[in-house]
Design a protein around this motif. Structure first.
Motif, short mmCIF file in Angstrom:
data_model
loop_
_atom_site.label_atom_id
_atom_site.label_comp_id
_atom_site.label_asym_id
_atom_site.label_seq_id
_atom_site.Cartn_x
_atom_site.Cartn_y
_atom_site.Cartn_z
N VAL A 35 36.77 44.94 45.07
CA VAL A 35 36.31 45.47 43.97
C VAL A 35 37.51 45.08 42.85
CG1 VAL A 35 36.21 47.87 42.56
CG2 VAL A 35 34.92 47.42 44.66
N VAL A 36 38.77 45.32 43.11
CA VAL A 36 39.84 44.96 42.22
C VAL A 36 39.96 43.62 41.94
CG1 VAL A 36 42.46 45.32 42.20
CG2 VAL A 36 41.33 46.84 43.37
N GLY A 37 39.56 42.87 42.71
CA GLY A 37 39.82 41.41 42.43
C GLY A 37 38.68 40.89 41.60
N THR A 38 37.51 41.49 41.46
CA THR A 38 36.41 40.91 40.84
C THR A 38 36.09 41.87 39.46
OG1 THR A 38 34.81 42.12 42.36
CG2 THR A 38 35.68 39.92 42.56
N VAL A 39 36.73 42.93 39.23
CA VAL A 39 36.42 43.91 38.10
C VAL A 39 36.59 42.99 36.83
CG1 VAL A 39 38.79 44.49 37.76
CG2 VAL A 39 36.99 45.96 37.08
N GLU A 40 37.61 42.07 36.82
CA GLU A 40 37.55 41.44 35.47
C GLU A 40 36.32 40.46 35.16
OE1 GLU A 40 40.14 41.35 37.60
OE2 GLU A 40 41.85 41.88 36.36
N ALA A 41 35.93 39.66 36.42
CA ALA A 41 34.64 38.76 36.30
C ALA A 41 33.46 39.61 36.11
CB ALA A 41 34.67 38.12 37.60
N ALA A 42 33.35 40.83 36.54
CA ALA A 42 32.14 41.70 36.63
C ALA A 42 32.15 42.03 34.67
CB ALA A 42 32.09 42.92 37.33
N SER A 43 33.32 42.28 34.35
CA SER A 43 33.35 42.88 32.87
C SER A 43 32.97 41.73 32.05
CB SER A 43 34.71 43.25 32.59
OG SER A 43 34.81 43.58 31.20
#
Length: 446
Positions: free
Chosen positions: A301-309
């Motif tokens: 979750v922490v590692g992919t939050v920017e990509a999801a944003s």
């Protein structure tokens, strides 16, 4: 032939009789169940021991019995397949937003199961240790996500997720509970005990003061042009120690000196909910295993939050403040609303205020102290917009709960406040890496 339920009671050499001897009512020193545990229990479902009673080998029968209780004993079991799908998505390099979404779905049943396993272990450890476990592990999912964000130096994601959990509990959970409870009990007067609400409101105001001190200090020193990043960090660490001491006092207040205030929530509960269904070591093993899985999904979750944003066109602040807290506490939220339908507002308030207090007075200062140990500049300065929203939320909730009665309009007000704050953070975008780089440069120059 012995049933699977009986075998679980016999684990560690303890008979059903000795176990039942430990399980007395709360007033006689038995197991303490927090409001969060009672709320999550609505997501559980009864298992049929006859399904595994025909298995021939005892060890296999016992394992299948525990598997049935832990994995299939929740109404959220349909979301468990999201866990292997998230791992497969990471291994085969699927889109990072898919990893983020699947990890969030997988965390939902795991959060409820951690609450269940903590409660099971509490039956064997006694009321004090059990109550301490419940009081410190009630928001384990949010805390693990926060620690991983801290480890990856994503300070803003950490701050957003923790503050979002407080806002979600105080406005969304409490507001929806008051709204649904008021509509379902239009012809009844809904009342609750103000004592517990006053204690939690006082602690939330203390936490708000500690959050505001670094912010006011930064704005007071800003005209001078002197870098105050190091001083703000030191003030935050000192305030965090004060908050942790206050939370320890709250635990003593809850478990020892004024235990009757919190025990009053459990009046009228069914006795069959007061029995352990798995053994101590089985519960401990499952708890460790699920905590490791939560840690893995939290890292995703922490590692992919920017990509999801970037992919979804949604700000990081909205995802961290709104989406993550809702998913992490879905089971507790649903249970709180169901209790409000049954006109048991004391438990609904215990869920909302208790979780918010635990995040504000335990999880946030703990992250500051852990960051201090790891030499990571985590402070209590949550910026003006976030701190202002937190202050208004706590004040609105404190005024809403001051008279000891409830109706659906109070829920409407809180829900509309949450919608307004959600809309604010939906359009609020700050480049998180840039913010943290500025803080690091100020600290290095100091």
């Amino acid at each position: 032939m012995e049933s699977a339920g009986e075998l679980s009671y016999m684990e560690n050499g303890e008979s059903n009789k000795s176990l039942m001897g430990k399980e007395t009512c709360n007033n006689n020193g038995g197991v303490i169940r927090t409001a969060q545990n009672r709320s999550s229990s609505f997501m559980r479902k009864k298992s049929d021991p006859m399904l595994v009673s025909t298995v021939r080998f005892q060890m296999l029968r016992q394992f299948l019995s525990n598997l049935q209780e832990v994995i299939l004993g929740t109404k959220l079991a349909v979301l468990f397949p999201a866990i292997p799908l998230a791992i497969a998505a990471d291994c085969y390099k699927f889109g990072r937003p898919w990893i983020f979404a699947l990890s969030l779905l997988g965390l939902t049943p795991l959060a409820e199961r951690v609450s269940f396993l903590t409660e099971q272990i509490a039956y064997y450890t006694g009321p004090t240790v059990g109550g301490l476990l419940n009081a410190t592990c009630g928001n384990a999912t949010e805390l693990i996500i926060a620690l991983f964000a801290l480890y990856q130096n994503k300070i803003l994601v950490l701050k957003y997720s923790l503050m979002g959990s407080v806002l979600s509990n105080l406005l969304l959970v409490l507001g929806t509970s008051l709204l649904c409870g008021g509509l379902a009990n239009l012809k009844k007067e809904q009342r609750y005990d103000r004592k517990q609400a006053d204690v939690n409101s006082g602690l939330l105001l203390l936490g708000l003061l500690c959050h505001m001190l670094p912010l006011m200090f930064r704005y007071a020193a800003q005209p001078s042009g002197i870098s105050i990043a190091k001083s703000t960090l030191e003030l935050s660490r000192a305030s965090s120690v004060v908050m942790l001491v206050a939370y320890i006092g709250y635990i003593i207040f809850q478990l020892k000196t004024h235990r009757q205030i919190f025990d009053a929530q459990g009046d009228g509960e069914d006795e069959d909910e007061e029995k352990a269904v798995i053994g101590f070591w089985s519960g401990f093993s499952w708890l460790v295993g699920m905590t490791l899985v939560i840690a893995l999904l939290s890292e995703y979750v922490v590692g992919t939050v920017e990509a999801a944003s970037e992919t979804w066109g949604i700000s990081i602040s909205f995802i961290s403040i709104i989406l993550i807290p809702i998913v992490g506490n879905a089971a507790e939220h649903a249970g709180a609303i169901i209790f409000a339908f049954k006109n048991k507002l004391d438990i609904s308030l215990g869920v909302a205020l208790g979780s918010a207090t635990q995040i504000s007075m335990f999880a946030v200062p703990l992250c500051v102290v852990v960051g201090w140990i790891m030499r990571i500049p985590m402070d209590l300065d949550f910026s003006l917009l976030e701190t202002g929203c937190l202050a208004l939320t706590i004040l609105v909730v404190a005024f809403t709960l001051q008279d000891g009665t409830s109706h659906y309009m109070k829920g409407v007000v809180l829900c509309l406040c949450y919608i307004a704050i959600s809309a604010c953070f939906f359009v609020h975008k700050i480049p998180a890496p840039l913010d943290q780089t500025i803080v690091n440069l100020e600290l290095n120059s100091a």
